[in-house]
Write a protein that holds these residues in place. Sequence first.
Motif, PDB file in Angstrom:
ATOM      1  N   LEU A   1       0.782  -1.394  -0.008  1.00 45.43           N
ATOM      2  CA  LEU A   1       0.069  -0.113   0.006  1.00 45.43           C
ATOM      3  C   LEU A   1       0.866   1.213  -0.226  1.00 45.43           C
ATOM      4  O   LEU A   1       0.447   2.387  -0.674  1.00 45.43           O
ATOM      5  N   TRP A   2       1.940   1.083   0.723  1.00 43.30           N
ATOM      6  CA  TRP A   2       3.026   2.218   0.643  1.00 43.30           C
ATOM      7  C   TRP A   2       3.660   2.476  -0.691  1.00 43.30           C
ATOM      8  O   TRP A   2       3.561   3.803  -1.404  1.00 43.30           O
ATOM      9  N   ASP A   3       3.778   1.363  -1.381  1.00 40.92           N
ATOM     10  CA  ASP A   3       4.670   1.469  -2.788  1.00 40.92           C
ATOM     11  C   ASP A   3       3.534   1.886  -3.691  1.00 40.92           C
ATOM     12  O   ASP A   3       4.059   2.566  -4.721  1.00 40.92           O
ATOM     13  N   VAL A   4       2.144   1.847  -3.727  1.00 39.42           N
ATOM     14  CA  VAL A   4       1.364   2.328  -4.555  1.00 39.42           C
ATOM     15  C   VAL A   4       0.770   3.723  -4.510  1.00 39.42           C
ATOM     16  O   VAL A   4       0.237   4.297  -5.087  1.00 39.42           O
ATOM     17  N   GLY A   5       1.696   4.394  -3.255  1.00 34.65           N
ATOM     18  CA  GLY A   5       1.499   5.737  -2.937  1.00 34.65           C
ATOM     19  C   GLY A   5       0.489   6.246  -2.164  1.00 34.65           C
ATOM     20  O   GLY A   5       0.354   7.448  -1.472  1.00 34.65           O
ATOM     21  N   ALA A   6      -0.149   5.245  -1.053  1.00 37.06           N
ATOM     22  CA  ALA A   6      -0.807   5.561  -0.177  1.00 37.06           C
ATOM     23  C   ALA A   6       0.130   6.239   1.285  1.00 37.06           C
ATOM     24  O   ALA A   6       1.194   5.805   1.244  1.00 37.06           O
ATOM     25  N   ARG A   7      -0.526   7.201   1.811  1.00 42.03           N
ATOM     26  CA  ARG A   7       0.383   7.737   3.102  1.00 42.03           C
ATOM     27  C   ARG A   7      -0.522   7.766   4.152  1.00 42.03           C
ATOM     28  O   ARG A   7       0.052   8.067   5.303  1.00 42.03           O
ATOM     29  N   VAL A   8      -1.697   7.496   4.349  1.00 45.64           N
ATOM     30  CA  VAL A   8      -2.801   7.427   5.413  1.00 45.64           C
ATOM     31  C   VAL A   8      -3.460   5.995   5.255  1.00 45.64           C
ATOM     32  O   VAL A   8      -3.700   5.660   4.342  1.00 45.64           O
ATOM     33  N   LEU A   9      -3.107   5.333   6.494  1.00 46.98           N
ATOM     34  CA  LEU A   9      -3.854   4.088   6.404  1.00 46.98           C
ATOM     35  C   LEU A   9      -4.795   3.951   7.461  1.00 46.98           C
ATOM     36  O   LEU A   9      -4.731   4.300   8.454  1.00 46.98           O
ATOM     37  N   VAL A  10      -6.174   3.618   6.883  1.00 44.13           N
ATOM     38  CA  VAL A  10      -7.056   3.316   7.711  1.00 44.13           C
ATOM     39  C   VAL A  10      -7.597   1.850   7.943  1.00 44.13           C
ATOM     40  O   VAL A  10      -7.997   1.193   6.919  1.00 44.13           O
ATOM     41  N   THR A  11      -7.395   1.054   9.130  1.00 44.57           N
ATOM     42  CA  THR A  11      -7.861  -0.089   9.195  1.00 44.57           C
ATOM     43  C   THR A  11      -9.334  -0.291   9.793  1.00 44.57           C
ATOM     44  O   THR A  11      -9.547   0.657  10.762  1.00 44.57           O
ATOM     45  N   VAL A  12     -10.140  -1.046   8.972  1.00 45.94           N
ATOM     46  CA  VAL A  12     -11.697  -0.994   9.681  1.00 45.94           C
ATOM     47  C   VAL A  12     -11.938  -2.444  10.028  1.00 45.94           C
ATOM     48  O   VAL A  12     -11.691  -3.305   9.177  1.00 45.94           O
ATOM     49  N   ASP A  13     -12.328  -2.558  11.153  1.00 44.71           N
ATOM     50  CA  ASP A  13     -13.115  -3.555  11.792  1.00 44.71           C
ATOM     51  C   ASP A  13     -11.738  -4.520  11.852  1.00 44.71           C
ATOM     52  O   ASP A  13     -11.915  -5.858  12.078  1.00 44.71           O
ATOM     53  N   CYS A  14     -10.689  -3.954  12.299  1.00 41.44           N
ATOM     54  CA  CYS A  14      -9.425  -4.874  12.726  1.00 41.44           C
ATOM     55  C   CYS A  14      -8.368  -3.696  12.881  1.00 41.44           C
ATOM     56  O   CYS A  14      -8.481  -2.617  12.816  1.00 41.44           O
ATOM     57  N   GLY A  15      -7.272  -4.015  13.598  1.00 40.92           N
ATOM     58  CA  GLY A  15      -6.165  -3.302  13.895  1.00 40.92           C
ATOM     59  C   GLY A  15      -5.897  -3.165  15.434  1.00 40.92           C
ATOM     60  O   GLY A  15      -4.821  -2.628  15.906  1.00 40.92           O
ATOM     61  N   THR A  16      -6.758  -3.137  16.280  1.00 41.29           N
ATOM     62  CA  THR A  16      -6.681  -2.923  17.799  1.00 41.29           C
ATOM     63  C   THR A  16      -5.622  -3.891  18.408  1.00 41.29           C
ATOM     64  O   THR A  16      -4.706  -3.175  19.234  1.00 41.29           O
ATOM     65  N   VAL A  17      -5.174  -4.854  17.926  1.00 44.40           N
ATOM     66  CA  VAL A  17      -4.301  -5.845  18.531  1.00 44.40           C
ATOM     67  C   VAL A  17      -3.228  -6.178  17.442  1.00 44.40           C
ATOM     68  O   VAL A  17      -2.620  -6.920  17.706  1.00 44.40           O
TER      69      VAL A  17
END
Length: 285
Positions: free
Chosen positions: A86-102
């Motif tokens: 995702l970084w390589d394709v140019g994203a700079r903000v990452l939003v995790t939805v329904d996951c990520g807390t742990v």
Amino acid sequence: YLNPSLKNLLPNPMHYLDMEKAALRIADAVRLGQKIAIFGDYDVDGATASSILKRYFNDLGASSLIYIPDRIEEGYGPNEKAIQHLWDVGARVLVTVDCGTVSYEPLKAAKNIGFDTIVVDHHIGGDVLPEAYAVINPNRLDETTQHRYMCAAGVSFMLAVAVNKVLRESGFFESRQEPNLLKLLDLVALGTVCDVMPLHGANRAFVAQGLKVLAQRTNTGLAALADISNLSEKPGVFHLGFMLGPRINAGGRIGEASLGARLLTTSDMAEAREIAQILSKLNEE
């Protein structure tokens, strides 16, 4: 109780911990033209939550993409390989939805790469929060809200409301039309029912109003799915939970995990019908 309205039941989204911080960062990304990556779970709640944000960002003219991991190959939640992609394709903000807390190690890696990560979740976590820019989760152990009952689709809608407020106050909509957030409520209703959330508080309004939006068939993908499901009557919670939801879930179970989110975000009826047919067949299998 019988006629729940968002006006009376929707809490101020800014009362959630980290919500204002997250909304300000996303608003900056929108203004600066930074690409936003949405990393979702492969179930109905993940697909609807991802699609709510994607459709909202589309209405803002913002650049965004959805990534849904493969249940077998990648498992649940963010992983370092996908984050690097995702970084390589140019994203700079990452939003995790329904996951990520742990997701401690993957989000630490995301921070080291350079991502500002915003976690949008509702699962109970541990004593320690991940190394993220913001963690919006009504079930954070240090959260004091009374509104703990929302699924990720509900929390994603609250984030969209918060971002909209920040952009409105900054004058962003003086030169462009403000998105109609109410048209996203069909997705919020679908995620809420399929994640088996209690129907009280704002959730009652989400589902009651979302069913009205669903009946208007404004979401191309949901309209195609309703047709393939032979839904010919006024839609109700049964149709969400036992006709539409299982078909979207089937992609993550035995098919291609991204099919649900693709269906819910497309505006191309031919593509929607094709994906709906695939999901219906997978559901039968």
